[in-house]
Design a protein around this motif. Structure first.
Motif: not given
Length: 739
Positions: A413-437
């Protein structure tokens, strides 16, 4: 005329009796589960007496991809099955493997069974079983095709993620509560794949040769526990052969051991297409044949299912008198018994799906199964600070892991990705992302390369890492062909898709790196010394990102322990040490030359240090094991050894430790592993708290399988108990004697 009336009355009475039998209401849960009761068996015999030979045969083979027919004239229902040890698979078409595109078959995806095993928590396994059983019941399934308990023998096996690790004791203790949880919903757990299906390469025909001792001590115990302790109602045969005979209709494995020694009263089902011979299937204990590809099954030919080995050919042998009717009656009796436990049970619960409680169970299993493998300079947990920039790099940070992998793939029904989970839980730190491969889309039995520019992805990832204070590399394997996927094994031990090179390049610009591995298998780690932190996160299902974020930020203290050893190099693994004949075989035969020395048994006994040992896992807290004693110094057969231990949380965070008890035999007359797991206890402790626990070991469980007598034998003499928190981290050794 009088004769006609008498016969008509007999028929009417039979129909009335059958209606009463099928609608009979059991008065309580104890009666509904007591399949050995005379009343139930009398009812089953009555139904069998009303069935024609054609109707009996129709019950023992498929009518569609995932169902067997009922008998409409007598009100006997169909049986509906579904893949999914980790959740109920989306609806499949009647005659082919395409999805039916229903809109109401999206489910909760639970973590893979490797993760469940890593929790070392049988109570949580029961919660898992109850939840997935409720979802199967809500979807009107009668048989859930799982759990899997094949032993982790090689890290290249594409299907290891579906199983419960390398140790038969751990797998046994974790599978029993799972089965009980599923079946309390009136849904049959179908334990698979019986037996010796420990690789996907050539699985449909490879002939496995293994010693009787290794068979009974390593590969059968979890199946035995599933049947004799868990009370599993069905079991799936495997594709491979053992000693020249296909396992799905193997005289010794099924008739002698399963239905004879273990007293299994349930149903043996083929894996899809694992039947190969009509007479062997009839005589050697196969009860339901599914998925055979005879006579145009996938082209939707009319009456294709009648050409199964247990269909028209079976009927012809019965009619000719070549096969006694008692054989089909036994199969039908078992199937009706299964029906009374499931689809014909009058007190089945209704089931539930995608509810908050299931999501919480999925999240708890996921977070409790994550294993912290390295934490140099307290890299984890990573605090939520407005002055911190975290670069999350890797395809697995965003890739769906509920799809792919073969028959265990899920329509979540849904799947929370690691990136999505980290962005939701970190309210102050800045999260940036790159696919890499990039690895390309998932497909069964073929590799579909990515269309993305690998060099461009790498360049973007390096630039992203340069901007960050912390790098979290989220990589590992995925559920593509030749990764963690049914139908094929991995082709190499190292990380795929250029990840090793990418990690090296990222470290050149930012050495403050931690790695989160998403996989169901061990991988080679030439980069391990250069990274500060490492987590093994498995395939975690719907709540994956939430669980990973909980552990990374420190809301959950990691307590998972490895359910299998990580060798440093492939040759350090026992299956690979002996060359190709041991793994993968010569395409016809395969010999398990390592015998009983599987996993940590091999590493311990041969003194080959693993990269990470079985039972290993770090915590954000620290624990002491003290006051370790046994109640006596000598024991007799059929007695219990009581091991007592005080566990103290000496750190500043609440957490859990797994106390592990191993036993080894001194100066045995037969080859023994240096030590074997015989007990464990997961202890939850607040910071500063201590508890005293007891772990009981039956002396008879220290027996070895004596091939000369074909029986278990308990040696007298000196033994040693080893108590610790990993197979290579022993706090105390205690000598005792069996008289």
């Amino acid at each position: 005329m009088n004769t006609f009336i008498i016969q008509r009355h007999k028929v009417i009475h039979s129909i009335i009796a059958l209606c009463f039998l099928l609608s009979y209401s059991l008065t309580n849960a104890q009666q509904s589960s007591s399949i050995h009761s005379k009343n139930t068996e009398v009812k089953i015999d009555s139904i069998i007496s009303l069935l024609t030979l054609e109707e009996k045969v129709s019950l023992v083979h498929a009518q569609s991809k995932f169902s067997t027919p009922g008998i409409p004239r007598l009100g006997i229902p169909e049986i509906w099955m579904s893949d999914g040890p980790h959740g109920v698979r989306g609806e499949i078409n009647w005659d082919n493997w395409g999805y039916a595109d229903w809109t109401n078959d999206s489910i909760t995806a639970f973590p893979a069974l490797t993760c469940l095993a890593a929790t070392f928590n049988p109570s949580l396994s029961n919660d898992y079983g109850i939840s997935v059983g409720e979802e199967a019941r809500y979807r009107k399934k009668d048989i859930l095709l799982g759990p899997g308990v094949n032993i982790y023998r090689t890290p290249l096996n594409g299907r290891n993620f579906e199983y419960m690790g390398e140790d038969p004791f751990l797998a046994s203790k974790m599978v029993v509560p799972y089965i009980k949880g599923v079946q309390q919903n009136g849904v049959s757990a179908c334990v698979k794949h019986y037996v010796l299906n420990n690789q996907e390469e050539w699985r449909d025909h490879i002939n496995v040769k293994v010693s009787e001792r290794a068979l009974h001590e390593i590969y059968l115990p979890a199946f035995k526990a599933a049947i004799m302790e868990g009370g599993a109602w069905s079991l799936m045969g495997s594709y491979n052969k053992h000693n020249g005979q296909y396992c799905s209709h193997h005289d010794k494995l099924i008739n002698t051991i399963l239905k004879g020694d273990w007293g299994f009263d349930g149903v043996v089902i083929t894996d899809w297409g694992s039947a190969h011979d009509t007479k062997e299937a009839i005589l050697n204990g196969l009860d339901i044949e599914m998925g055979t590809g005879t006579d145009g099954l996938t082209t939707n030919q009319k009456n294709a299912y009648d050409n199964y080995y247990l269909a028209y050919p079976f009927l012809q042998l019965l009619k000719s008198g070549e096969i006694d009717e008692k054989y089909v009656d036994d199969k039908v009796r078992r199937i009706l018994r299964l029906m009374y436990r499931t689809t014909m049970s009058s007190n089945r619960p209704m089931g539930r799906m995608n509810n908050v409680e299931h999501h919480e169970v999925a999240r708890k299993v996921a977070s409790e199964g994550i294993v912290l493998l390295k934490n140099e300079n307290n890299f984890f947990p990573i605090k939520d600070d407005k002055n911190i920039t975290i670069a999350v790099i890797g395809e697995n940070a965003t890739r769906s892991m509920t799809i792919g992998g073969g028959s265990s793939e899920l329509k979540a029904q849904f799947e929370i990705s690691p990136l999505e989970g980290l962005k939701k839980i970190y309210k102050n730190a800045t999260i940036i992302h790159a696919m890499g491969y990039a690895s390309g889309p998932s497909a069964y039995a073929k590799v579909l390369p990515s269309t993305l520019d690998a060099e461009k992805l790498k360049t973007e990832a390096i630039a992203t890492a340069q901007k960050a204070d912390i790098v979290l590399f989220v990589g590992g394997l995925n559920k593509n062909h030749h990764q963690d996927c049914e139908g094929g094994d991995r082709l190499k031990f190292g990380l795929p898709f250029g990840q090793e090179d990418l990690i090296d390049e990222l470290l050149k610009v930012n050495k403050n790196m931690g790695v989160i591995l998403v996989s169901g298998n061990a991988v080679e780690m030439p980069w391990l010394e250069q990274v500060n932190g490492l987590m093994q996160s498995w395939y975690l299902g719907s709540m994956a990102g939430q669980a990973i974020a909980d552990v990374v930020i420190g809301n959950v203290n990691p307590s998972g322990k490895l359910p299998f050893s990580f060798p440093k190099k492939l040759k350090d693994n026992a299956a690979h040490f002996y060359g190709d004949i041991s793994y993968p075989g010569d395409s016809i035969n395969q010999e398990y030359k390592e015998g009983i020395l599987v996993g940590y048994r091999w590493h311990d006994t041969k003194k080959i240090k693993p990269l990470f040992p079985f039972g290993f896992g770090l915590s954000y807290s620290s624990f002491d094991l003290t006051d370790i004693t046994t109640d006596k110094k000598s024991y007799t057969p059929k007695s219990q050894i009581k091991v007592t231990c005080t566990v103290s949380n000496t750190g500043t965070k609440d957490g859990a430790e797994v106390v592990q008890v191993y036993v080894g035999k001194s100066k045995s007359k037969v080859q023994r592993a240096f030590k074997e797991l015989k007990g464990f206890n997961k202890v939850n402790l607040n910071a500063g708290e201590q508890k005293t626990i007891e772990i009981l070991i039956n002396t008879d469980d220290l027996s070895f399988y004596n091939e000369s007598t074909a029986n278990w034998q308990l040696e007298t003499g000196n033994y040693y108990i080893y108590v610790g928190n990993a197979s290579d981290h022993i706090t105390k050794k205690i000598k005792f004697t069996i008289n």
